[in-house]
Enzyme design. Structure first.
Site, PDB file in Angstrom:
ATOM      1  N   HIS A  92       6.674  -4.282  -1.821  1.00 31.62           N
ATOM      2  CA  HIS A  92       6.865  -4.000  -0.390  1.00 31.62           C
ATOM      3  C   HIS A  92       7.565  -5.144   0.333  1.00 31.62           C
ATOM      4  O   HIS A  92       7.578  -5.178   1.557  1.00 31.62           O
ATOM      5  CB  HIS A  92       5.522  -3.661   0.264  1.00 31.62           C
ATOM      6  CG  HIS A  92       4.986  -2.317  -0.142  1.00 31.62           C
ATOM      7  ND1 HIS A  92       3.751  -1.838   0.229  1.00 31.62           N
ATOM      8  CD2 HIS A  92       5.545  -1.325  -0.905  1.00 31.62           C
ATOM      9  CE1 HIS A  92       3.558  -0.620  -0.271  1.00 31.62           C
ATOM     10  NE2 HIS A  92       4.632  -0.291  -0.977  1.00 31.62           N
ATOM     11  N   ARG A 148      10.642   2.348  -5.908  1.00 35.67           N
ATOM     12  CA  ARG A 148       9.502   3.218  -5.580  1.00 35.67           C
ATOM     13  C   ARG A 148       9.505   4.492  -6.432  1.00 35.67           C
ATOM     14  O   ARG A 148       8.450   4.965  -6.872  1.00 35.67           O
ATOM     15  CB  ARG A 148       9.532   3.567  -4.092  1.00 35.67           C
ATOM     16  CG  ARG A 148       8.359   4.432  -3.681  1.00 35.67           C
ATOM     17  CD  ARG A 148       8.231   4.520  -2.168  1.00 35.67           C
ATOM     18  NE  ARG A 148       7.002   5.179  -1.787  1.00 35.67           N
ATOM     19  CZ  ARG A 148       6.945   6.348  -1.132  1.00 35.67           C
ATOM     20  NH1 ARG A 148       8.063   6.952  -0.777  1.00 35.67           N
ATOM     21  NH2 ARG A 148       5.785   6.876  -0.829  1.00 35.67           N
ATOM     22  N   GLY A 168       2.651   9.110 -16.683  1.00 37.45           N
ATOM     23  CA  GLY A 168       3.386   8.041 -17.351  1.00 37.45           C
ATOM     24  C   GLY A 168       4.869   8.053 -17.018  1.00 37.45           C
ATOM     25  O   GLY A 168       5.361   8.946 -16.318  1.00 37.45           O
ATOM     26  N   ASN A 189       5.293  12.179  -1.847  1.00 40.42           N
ATOM     27  CA  ASN A 189       6.712  12.128  -2.229  1.00 40.42           C
ATOM     28  C   ASN A 189       7.646  12.913  -1.319  1.00 40.42           C
ATOM     29  O   ASN A 189       8.806  12.513  -1.113  1.00 40.42           O
ATOM     30  CB  ASN A 189       6.883  12.662  -3.657  1.00 40.42           C
ATOM     31  CG  ASN A 189       6.239  11.753  -4.698  1.00 40.42           C
ATOM     32  OD1 ASN A 189       6.018  10.572  -4.433  1.00 40.42           O
ATOM     33  ND2 ASN A 189       5.940  12.301  -5.858  1.00 40.42           N
ATOM     34  N   HIS A 229       6.428   5.841  -8.759  1.00 38.95           N
ATOM     35  CA  HIS A 229       5.855   7.186  -8.613  1.00 38.95           C
ATOM     36  C   HIS A 229       6.057   8.042  -9.858  1.00 38.95           C
ATOM     37  O   HIS A 229       5.330   9.012 -10.070  1.00 38.95           O
ATOM     38  CB  HIS A 229       6.416   7.867  -7.362  1.00 38.95           C
ATOM     39  CG  HIS A 229       5.803   7.353  -6.097  1.00 38.95           C
ATOM     40  ND1 HIS A 229       5.683   8.101  -4.957  1.00 38.95           N
ATOM     41  CD2 HIS A 229       5.256   6.150  -5.803  1.00 38.95           C
ATOM     42  CE1 HIS A 229       5.080   7.373  -4.001  1.00 38.95           C
ATOM     43  NE2 HIS A 229       4.828   6.185  -4.497  1.00 38.95           N
ATOM     44  N   ASP A 230       7.040   7.698 -10.692  1.00 34.30           N
ATOM     45  CA  ASP A 230       7.142   8.357 -11.990  1.00 34.30           C
ATOM     46  C   ASP A 230       6.018   7.870 -12.901  1.00 34.30           C
ATOM     47  O   ASP A 230       5.261   8.668 -13.466  1.00 34.30           O
ATOM     48  CB  ASP A 230       8.513   8.082 -12.638  1.00 34.30           C
ATOM     49  CG  ASP A 230       8.672   8.826 -13.964  1.00 34.30           C
ATOM     50  OD1 ASP A 230       8.061   9.909 -14.113  1.00 34.30           O
ATOM     51  OD2 ASP A 230       9.399   8.337 -14.842  1.00 34.30           O
TER      52      ASP A 230
HETATM   53  C1  HEM Z   1      -0.717  -0.402  -3.628  1.00 29.95           C
HETATM   54  C2  HEM Z   1      -0.579   0.865  -3.326  1.00 29.95           C
HETATM   55  C3  HEM Z   1       0.658   1.382  -2.649  1.00 29.95           C
HETATM   56  C4  HEM Z   1       0.681   2.194  -1.569  1.00 29.95           C
HETATM   57  C5  HEM Z   1      -0.528   2.756  -0.828  1.00 29.95           C
HETATM   58  C6  HEM Z   1       2.056   2.416  -1.225  1.00 29.95           C
HETATM   59  C7  HEM Z   1       2.487   3.212  -0.191  1.00 29.95           C
HETATM   60  C8  HEM Z   1       3.788   3.255   0.278  1.00 29.95           C
HETATM   61  C9  HEM Z   1       4.224   3.979   1.444  1.00 29.95           C
HETATM   62  C10 HEM Z   1       3.330   4.858   2.332  1.00 29.95           C
HETATM   63  C11 HEM Z   1       5.541   3.736   1.611  1.00 29.95           C
HETATM   64  C12 HEM Z   1       6.447   4.295   2.707  1.00 29.95           C
HETATM   65  C13 HEM Z   1       6.919   5.669   2.316  1.00 29.95           C
HETATM   66  C14 HEM Z   1       7.553   6.389   3.479  1.00 29.95           C
HETATM   67  O1  HEM Z   1       7.028   6.280   4.611  1.00 29.95           O
HETATM   68  O2  HEM Z   1       8.557   7.110   3.261  1.00 29.95           O
HETATM   69  C15 HEM Z   1       5.958   2.868   0.546  1.00 29.95           C
HETATM   70  C16 HEM Z   1       7.237   2.399   0.370  1.00 29.95           C
HETATM   71  C17 HEM Z   1       7.635   1.674  -0.716  1.00 29.95           C
HETATM   72  N1  HEM Z   1       6.856   1.356  -1.821  1.00 29.95           N
HETATM   73 FE1  HEM Z   1       4.849   1.505  -1.946  1.00 29.95          FE
HETATM   74  N2  HEM Z   1       2.844   1.742  -2.103  1.00 29.95           N
HETATM   75  C18 HEM Z   1       2.039   1.104  -2.987  1.00 29.95           C
HETATM   76  C19 HEM Z   1       2.456   0.348  -4.090  1.00 29.95           C
HETATM   77  C20 HEM Z   1       3.770   0.207  -4.466  1.00 29.95           C
HETATM   78  C21 HEM Z   1       4.212  -0.292  -5.744  1.00 29.95           C
HETATM   79  C22 HEM Z   1       3.286  -0.703  -6.878  1.00 29.95           C
HETATM   80  C23 HEM Z   1       5.574  -0.285  -5.720  1.00 29.95           C
HETATM   81  C24 HEM Z   1       6.540  -0.677  -6.794  1.00 29.95           C
HETATM   82  C25 HEM Z   1       6.236  -1.485  -7.794  1.00 29.95           C
HETATM   83  C26 HEM Z   1       5.973   0.184  -4.418  1.00 29.95           C
HETATM   84  C27 HEM Z   1       7.269   0.244  -3.949  1.00 29.95           C
HETATM   85  C28 HEM Z   1       7.632   0.676  -2.696  1.00 29.95           C
HETATM   86  C29 HEM Z   1       8.946   0.475  -2.128  1.00 29.95           C
HETATM   87  C30 HEM Z   1      10.069  -0.311  -2.752  1.00 29.95           C
HETATM   88  C31 HEM Z   1       8.960   1.122  -0.891  1.00 29.95           C
HETATM   89  C32 HEM Z   1      10.153   1.259   0.081  1.00 29.95           C
HETATM   90  C33 HEM Z   1      10.952   2.486  -0.359  1.00 29.95           C
HETATM   91  C34 HEM Z   1      12.177   2.803   0.499  1.00 29.95           C
HETATM   92  O3  HEM Z   1      12.556   2.070   1.404  1.00 29.95           O
HETATM   93  O4  HEM Z   1      12.779   3.872   0.220  1.00 29.95           O
HETATM   94  N3  HEM Z   1       4.864   0.514  -3.695  1.00 29.95           N
HETATM   95  N4  HEM Z   1       4.874   2.607  -0.263  1.00 29.95           N
END
Ligand code: HEM
Ligand SMILES: *[C@@H]1O[C@H](CO)[C@@H](O)[C@H](O)[C@H]1NC(C)=O
Length: 315
Positions: free
Chosen positions: A205, A71, A81, A106, A75-76
């Site tokens: 996810h 993640r 970029g 973040n 976000h980077d």
């Molecule tokens: C499609 C749009 C996306 C949205 C709206 C989104 C949103 C989120 C949110 C809200 C969380 C939980 C953060 C928290 O509550 O602390 C999350 C977790 C995560 N996201 Fe996304 N995300 C998206 C796309 C992506 C993409 C493209 C990746 C990587 C290629 C990614 C990788 C992750 C990972 C691995 C987690 C779990 C992180 C952890 O357990 O520390 N996400 N995301």
């Protein structure tokens, strides 16, 4: 005869120098960028990532850090970029007045900064001043996905680190979990990605956790995973510590975030979701291709940017 050979030789050297110069000036990424300057890089990254994956407390058997690194890289790359701008701390003496890590999407949520620091300090000891923080994050992400059972992708190196951060761009360009499908498609299009790539990248996810404030109302009962940060919910409630295709299983009903659930609301994307659910190989192939592409978004090369000595500060 001898003089013409020498002339040809001189010509060749000149052309070769021109070629090398233009490669440096255009600053192309390359797969072998550190082959000579830091041959132990891959091994250092692999060792530090696997160390990190056993350091986290339960749940997810310590493996959540792999998800957190993935993640962090996303976000980077989506803000200025893949330039390690997300790693910069506020430093008024260096003109970093607002950090990206304090932006809404973040703050109190991004993790993995210490893992990047640990890799960087090992890398600096082995090959001082050579390897950028942005390349370290790109390599660590691939390593983390592989360690969680995912597939690797070919990674080009030679990114340089930014001298700036942009908190307002982090607030505007990182997608939010309450988004509808059109908003998600637009956010990814802004960075050069198709709706198909959005669906593939959302498969990230399949690992990791979310805070309850981000969870869709219909899934609140899943907010029961105890962490140091309070109760959280698994993004994939079947295998949240394993990078597999389980995320796509009945995604429209089981998706944790609204942004996950809406991916099935367009028939062609729903068909894509079902094909990933049926074939892990199909998901892995598309995910790998999209990750390689994401890793090249807006990179700084050549004379742009710098190789930071400390990933949290500009030089
Ligand atoms: C499609 C749009 C996306 C949205 C709206 C989104 C949103 C989120 C949110 C809200 C969380 C939980 C953060 C928290 O509550 O602390 C999350 C977790 C995560 N996201 Fe996304 N995300 C998206 C796309 C992506 C993409 C493209 C990746 C990587 C290629 C990614 C990788 C992750 C990972 C691995 C987690 C779990 C992180 C952890 O357990 O520390 N996400 N995301
Ligand atoms: C920061 O990002 C915003 C939104 O993308 C942009 O308008 C602005 O010019 C950027 N600021 C700097 C200093 O680059």
């Amino acid at each position: 005869m001898a003089s013409s050979t020498t002339a040809a030789g001189r010509h060749f050297c000149f052309l070769l120098a021109l070629l090398l110069l233009s490669a440096a000036a255009h600053g192309q990424l390359s797969q072998t960028f550190y082959a000579a300057s830091c041959p132990t890089l891959d091994q250092i990254v692999r060792d530090e990532v696997s160390r990190a994956l056993f350091r986290d407390p339960p749940p997810l058997g310590g493996r959540r850090m792999g998800a957190s690194i993935l993640r962090l890289f996303f976000h980077d790359c989506f803000v200025q970029g893949c330039d390690a701008s997300v790693l910069l701390d506020v430093d008024v003496t260096k003109g970093i007045l607002l950090s990206e890590k304090d932006a809404g999407p973040n703050a109190n949520s991004l993790r993995g900064f210490e893992v990047v620091d640990a890799i960087k300090s090992q890398v600096e000891a082995a090959c001082p001043g050579v390897v950028s923080c942005s390349d370290i994050l790109a390599l660590a992400t691939r390593e983390a996905v592989v360690a969680l059972n995912g597939t690797p992708w070919p990674l080009l190196l030679g990114r340089r680190d930014s001298r700036t951060a942009n908190q307002s761009q982090a607030n505007s360009d990182l997608p939010s979990p309450g988004s509808n499908l059109d908003t998600l498609i637009a956010a990814f299009a802004r960075k050069g990605f198709t709706a198909t790539e959005l669906v593939a990248l959302s498969g990230a996810h399949t690992v990791g956790l979310a805070h309850c404030v981000n969870v869709d109302q219909s899934q609140m009962q899943r907010c029961r995973v105890p962490t140091a940060d309070g109760l959280m919910a698994a993004l994939d409630d079947q295998t949240p510590e394993r990078f597999d295709n389980a995320y796509y299983d009945k995604l429209g009903k089981r998706g944790l975030l609204r942004s996950d659930r809406v991916l099935t609301s367009r028939p062609d994307l729903d068909a894509q979701v079902r094909s990933y659910s049926a074939s892990e190989a199909a998901f892995f192939a598309d995910f790998a291709r999209a990750m390689k592409k994401m890793s090249e978004v807006g990179v700084l090369t050549g004379a742009n940017g710098e190789v930071r000595a400390n990933c949290r500060r500009i030089n």
